[in-house]
Design a protein around this motif. Sequence first.
Motif, PDB file in Angstrom:
ATOM      1  N   ARG A   2       0.869  -1.175   0.000  1.00 29.97           N
ATOM      2  CA  ARG A   2       0.000   0.000   0.000  1.00 29.97           C
ATOM      3  C   ARG A   2       0.903   1.221   0.000  1.00 29.97           C
ATOM      4  NH1 ARG A   2      -5.658   0.686   3.232  1.00 29.97           N
ATOM      5  NH2 ARG A   2      -6.266   2.714   2.364  1.00 29.97           N
ATOM      6  N   LEU A   3       0.928   1.912  -1.124  1.00 29.42           N
ATOM      7  CA  LEU A   3       1.824   3.045  -1.326  1.00 29.42           C
ATOM      8  C   LEU A   3       1.051   4.355  -1.239  1.00 29.42           C
ATOM      9  CD1 LEU A   3       3.799   1.543  -4.349  1.00 29.42           C
ATOM     10  CD2 LEU A   3       4.426   1.459  -1.930  1.00 29.42           C
ATOM     11  N   ASN A   4       1.776   5.435  -0.980  1.00 25.73           N
ATOM     12  CA  ASN A   4       1.176   6.756  -0.783  1.00 25.73           C
ATOM     13  C   ASN A   4       1.382   7.610  -2.030  1.00 25.73           C
ATOM     14  OD1 ASN A   4       0.501   9.377   0.000  1.00 25.73           O
ATOM     15  ND2 ASN A   4       1.346   9.149   2.058  1.00 25.73           N
ATOM     16  N   ALA A   5       0.274   8.087  -2.602  1.00 26.22           N
ATOM     17  CA  ALA A   5       0.352   8.890  -3.825  1.00 26.22           C
ATOM     18  C   ALA A   5       1.112  10.188  -3.627  1.00 26.22           C
ATOM     19  CB  ALA A   5      -1.060   9.191  -4.332  1.00 26.22           C
ATOM     20  N   ASN A   6       1.227  10.657  -2.398  1.00 30.06           N
ATOM     21  CA  ASN A   6       1.902  11.928  -2.120  1.00 30.06           C
ATOM     22  C   ASN A   6       3.375  11.756  -1.760  1.00 30.06           C
ATOM     23  OD1 ASN A   6      -0.477  13.525  -2.469  1.00 30.06           O
ATOM     24  ND2 ASN A   6      -1.191  12.776  -0.480  1.00 30.06           N
ATOM     25  N   ASN A   7       3.851  10.514  -1.832  1.00 33.81           N
ATOM     26  CA  ASN A   7       5.241  10.218  -1.501  1.00 33.81           C
ATOM     27  C   ASN A   7       5.999   9.892  -2.791  1.00 33.81           C
ATOM     28  OD1 ASN A   7       7.574   8.417  -0.869  1.00 33.81           O
ATOM     29  ND2 ASN A   7       6.915   8.752   1.247  1.00 33.81           N
ATOM     30  N   ARG A   8       6.996  10.711  -3.130  1.00 29.23           N
ATOM     31  CA  ARG A   8       7.712  10.524  -4.393  1.00 29.23           C
ATOM     32  C   ARG A   8       8.392   9.174  -4.463  1.00 29.23           C
ATOM     33  NH1 ARG A   8       7.599  11.417  -9.655  1.00 29.23           N
ATOM     34  NH2 ARG A   8       9.683  11.369 -10.581  1.00 29.23           N
ATOM     35  N   GLU A   9       8.951   8.709  -3.366  1.00 24.07           N
ATOM     36  CA  GLU A   9       9.610   7.397  -3.369  1.00 24.07           C
ATOM     37  C   GLU A   9       8.603   6.283  -3.658  1.00 24.07           C
ATOM     38  OE1 GLU A   9      12.840   6.653  -3.291  1.00 24.07           O
ATOM     39  OE2 GLU A   9      13.106   8.835  -3.419  1.00 24.07           O
ATOM     40  N   ASP A  10       7.406   6.417  -3.118  1.00 21.76           N
ATOM     41  CA  ASP A  10       6.372   5.407  -3.383  1.00 21.76           C
ATOM     42  C   ASP A  10       5.956   5.417  -4.856  1.00 21.76           C
ATOM     43  OD1 ASP A  10       6.481   4.650  -0.778  1.00 21.76           O
ATOM     44  OD2 ASP A  10       4.431   5.224  -0.256  1.00 21.76           O
ATOM     45  N   ILE A  11       5.867   6.605  -5.450  1.00 19.98           N
ATOM     46  CA  ILE A  11       5.560   6.694  -6.880  1.00 19.98           C
ATOM     47  C   ILE A  11       6.648   6.002  -7.704  1.00 19.98           C
ATOM     48  CG2 ILE A  11       5.381   8.288  -8.845  1.00 19.98           C
ATOM     49  CD1 ILE A  11       2.837   8.198  -7.251  1.00 19.98           C
ATOM     50  N   LEU A  12       7.892   6.218  -7.330  1.00 21.87           N
ATOM     51  CA  LEU A  12       9.000   5.582  -8.046  1.00 21.87           C
ATOM     52  C   LEU A  12       8.984   4.068  -7.858  1.00 21.87           C
ATOM     53  CD1 LEU A  12      11.871   8.125  -7.300  1.00 21.87           C
ATOM     54  CD2 LEU A  12      10.570   7.853  -9.424  1.00 21.87           C
ATOM     55  N   THR A  13       8.588   3.610  -6.671  1.00 21.24           N
ATOM     56  CA  THR A  13       8.465   2.171  -6.430  1.00 21.24           C
ATOM     57  C   THR A  13       7.396   1.568  -7.337  1.00 21.24           C
ATOM     58  OG1 THR A  13       9.187   2.329  -4.130  1.00 21.24           O
ATOM     59  CG2 THR A  13       7.854   0.418  -4.717  1.00 21.24           C
ATOM     60  N   ALA A  14       6.248   2.231  -7.413  1.00 21.77           N
ATOM     61  CA  ALA A  14       5.170   1.748  -8.274  1.00 21.77           C
ATOM     62  C   ALA A  14       5.587   1.765  -9.738  1.00 21.77           C
ATOM     63  CB  ALA A  14       3.923   2.604  -8.067  1.00 21.77           C
ATOM     64  N   ALA A  15       6.305   2.807 -10.149  1.00 20.08           N
ATOM     65  CA  ALA A  15       6.761   2.899 -11.531  1.00 20.08           C
ATOM     66  C   ALA A  15       7.696   1.749 -11.891  1.00 20.08           C
ATOM     67  CB  ALA A  15       7.456   4.245 -11.756  1.00 20.08           C
ATOM     68  N   GLN A  16       8.567   1.383 -10.959  1.00 23.47           N
ATOM     69  CA  GLN A  16       9.484   0.266 -11.222  1.00 23.47           C
ATOM     70  C   GLN A  16       8.723  -1.045 -11.335  1.00 23.47           C
ATOM     71  OE1 GLN A  16      12.955   0.614 -11.775  1.00 23.47           O
ATOM     72  NE2 GLN A  16      12.495  -1.421 -12.594  1.00 23.47           N
ATOM     73  N   ILE A  17       7.729  -1.242 -10.495  1.00 21.04           N
ATOM     74  CA  ILE A  17       6.901  -2.453 -10.596  1.00 21.04           C
ATOM     75  C   ILE A  17       6.277  -2.547 -11.982  1.00 21.04           C
ATOM     76  CG2 ILE A  17       4.760  -3.534  -9.768  1.00 21.04           C
ATOM     77  CD1 ILE A  17       5.460  -2.392  -6.972  1.00 21.04           C
ATOM     78  N   LEU A  18       5.779  -1.421 -12.481  1.00 20.60           N
ATOM     79  CA  LEU A  18       5.135  -1.411 -13.793  1.00 20.60           C
ATOM     80  C   LEU A  18       6.149  -1.668 -14.908  1.00 20.60           C
ATOM     81  CD1 LEU A  18       2.777   1.588 -13.090  1.00 20.60           C
ATOM     82  CD2 LEU A  18       2.032  -0.738 -13.624  1.00 20.60           C
ATOM     83  N   ARG A  19       7.304  -1.084 -14.826  1.00 21.85           N
ATOM     84  CA  ARG A  19       8.343  -1.335 -15.836  1.00 21.85           C
ATOM     85  C   ARG A  19       8.774  -2.787 -15.828  1.00 21.85           C
ATOM     86  NH1 ARG A  19      10.291   3.785 -14.214  1.00 21.85           N
ATOM     87  NH2 ARG A  19      11.781   2.803 -12.807  1.00 21.85           N
ATOM     88  N   ASP A  20       8.704  -3.433 -14.656  1.00 23.47           N
ATOM     89  CA  ASP A  20       9.115  -4.837 -14.533  1.00 23.47           C
ATOM     90  C   ASP A  20       8.006  -5.809 -14.933  1.00 23.47           C
ATOM     91  OD1 ASP A  20      11.595  -4.048 -13.629  1.00 23.47           O
ATOM     92  OD2 ASP A  20      11.113  -4.313 -11.500  1.00 23.47           O
ATOM     93  N   GLY A  21       6.869  -5.275 -15.379  1.00 25.73           N
ATOM     94  CA  GLY A  21       5.786  -6.147 -15.837  1.00 25.73           C
ATOM     95  C   GLY A  21       4.743  -6.471 -14.793  1.00 25.73           C
ATOM     96  N   GLY A  22       4.777  -5.759 -13.634  1.00 25.97           N
ATOM     97  CA  GLY A  22       3.815  -6.024 -12.570  1.00 25.97           C
ATOM     98  C   GLY A  22       2.543  -5.207 -12.697  1.00 25.97           C
ATOM     99  N   LEU A  23       1.655  -5.390 -11.713  1.00 30.89           N
ATOM    100  CA  LEU A  23       0.343  -4.748 -11.694  1.00 30.89           C
ATOM    101  C   LEU A  23       0.237  -3.822 -10.492  1.00 30.89           C
ATOM    102  CD1 LEU A  23      -1.964  -7.846 -12.409  1.00 30.89           C
ATOM    103  CD2 LEU A  23      -0.883  -6.305 -14.071  1.00 30.89           C
ATOM    104  N   VAL A  24      -0.317  -2.631 -10.723  1.00 35.64           N
ATOM    105  CA  VAL A  24      -0.462  -1.647  -9.659  1.00 35.64           C
ATOM    106  C   VAL A  24      -1.847  -1.014  -9.736  1.00 35.64           C
ATOM    107  CG1 VAL A  24       0.404   0.513  -8.671  1.00 35.64           C
ATOM    108  CG2 VAL A  24       2.013  -1.121  -9.682  1.00 35.64           C
ATOM    109  N   GLY A  25      -2.545  -0.968  -8.615  1.00 39.98           N
ATOM    110  CA  GLY A  25      -3.785  -0.213  -8.530  1.00 39.98           C
ATOM    111  C   GLY A  25      -3.460   1.263  -8.414  1.00 39.98           C
TER     112      GLY A  25
END
Length: 340
Positions: A5-28
Amino acid sequence: MQTLRLNANNREDILTAAQILRDGGLVGIPTETVYGLAANALDGKAVAGIFAAKGRPMDNPLIVHISDFAQIGRLVRKVTPEAEKLAKAYWPGPMTIILPKSDKIPDEVSAGLDTVAIRFPSHPAARALIDAAGIPLAAPSANLSGHPSPTAAEHVLNDLDGRIEAVVDGGPCGVGVESTVVTLACDPPRLLRPGGITLEQLRSVLGTVEMDSAVLHPLKEGVRASSPGMKYKHYSPKANVIIIDGSFDAYRNYVNSHGGDGTAALCYSGEDAELTVPTVCYGGEDDYGEQARELFDALRRLDEIHAKTVYARCPEPKGVGLAVYNRLIRAAGFEVLHLD
């Protein structure tokens, strides 16, 4: 799998989600309409994971999300003048445009069609995530197929916890129903799914815009769905939903005389005091925007009170109310009882 569960207002969390997506994962991901279940739109294998996580039929196309109008050029064969006019008027925002697709779009995204649906969301977290990932994102609603769409991160976790890598919590969605879908792959343009941008608004830009019969009726046998939200029973709580079309007096009398164990009412704000069954309200009678924001949460709350049969007040199918009506008739499997 543990769902982060990541925080939309946290830049590090956005970068974490972006890496998951680049790696072929799924993010809500949060958008202004509903939460989407995102994957790399250019990776057919990643997109197939969306269908597996949701239990979604593979013949139901997805919408590709971008963060700048310039990105549309590589996703479609031609950006038409009509698309430019609509984009100038309503993007970023809750509108999806369908155009003939380029060869960059995998068949998993378009369900084998020769068109693709494109949206430029206005939610800052959605756009930040697309920018950080550096890829367009295919994203249907982030729920189990057929369930009410999610308008909060908690809804996503209720349906998909353990099925996806992460959800980015951006708070409640402002519009509350999925985007308006208009196809420009035919002449004249056609509204396929109503949403926060109304039919009247589309016509104010394009002139003639037809409304597809599947907006108000089941998709005809043998016709392929060219947009999400057209083909299947959608948005449904566990209860059997019956829409009651009539005055409040007729609705109240019918509901109060047909109460019983497991019966509930889905009504407008302020009407619950006159009903003798458990109630869930979904906005004011004349406030179509509030109805849109509240509808999916209200449908989920019906499950929380263990409703078995739900009698729902019929929305007025005009303006944004057309989108509310469209979602509710699909939740009810087109079961409408006309009174008066």
